[in-house]
Design a protein around this motif. Sequence first.
Motif: not given
Length: 145
Positions: A12-15, A20-21, A44-49, A51-56
């Motif tokens: 939800k946060e990253f639409d 996809a996750m 998911y940890s803060g690290r995963d969050r 990493r997801l932000k960097l991936t996008l």
Amino acid sequence: MAPTYNISDLAKEFDLTTRAMRFYEDMGLLQPERTGPGGRSRVYSGRDRTRLKLTLRAKRLGFSLGEAKEIIDMYDSPRDTGAQLQKFLLVLAEHQKQLEAQMTDLQANLDELKEHQREARALLAGSNKTSTRSKPSIQPNGDKK
């Protein structure tokens, strides 16, 4: 205690879709902890969050997921930051080169399209003059001029 997220929270946060996750997880970009019966729940940890932000962000820049993973993984390792930054600069330069080539191709296509438009307008203008001259006008009483 560090914040944790479930798959729906981050999706939800990253639409994103949860599918996809899970795909990003399969690619090794995310590594959530598995909990619950049979390890079905993902935490998911803060690290995963991050990493997801960097991936996008990498996707927006045109990186493949493999390239994104390689760069993100470099920051997880204890290696020299200078080498990581050099690799990042090389990847950025390659993408810049690709984008500039695409821009050149797009500009050539746009120029060609504009030329075809000019030619079509000129032909249309010429055919309108010819068709106006060659058609006999009909008088109100039905006689041709």
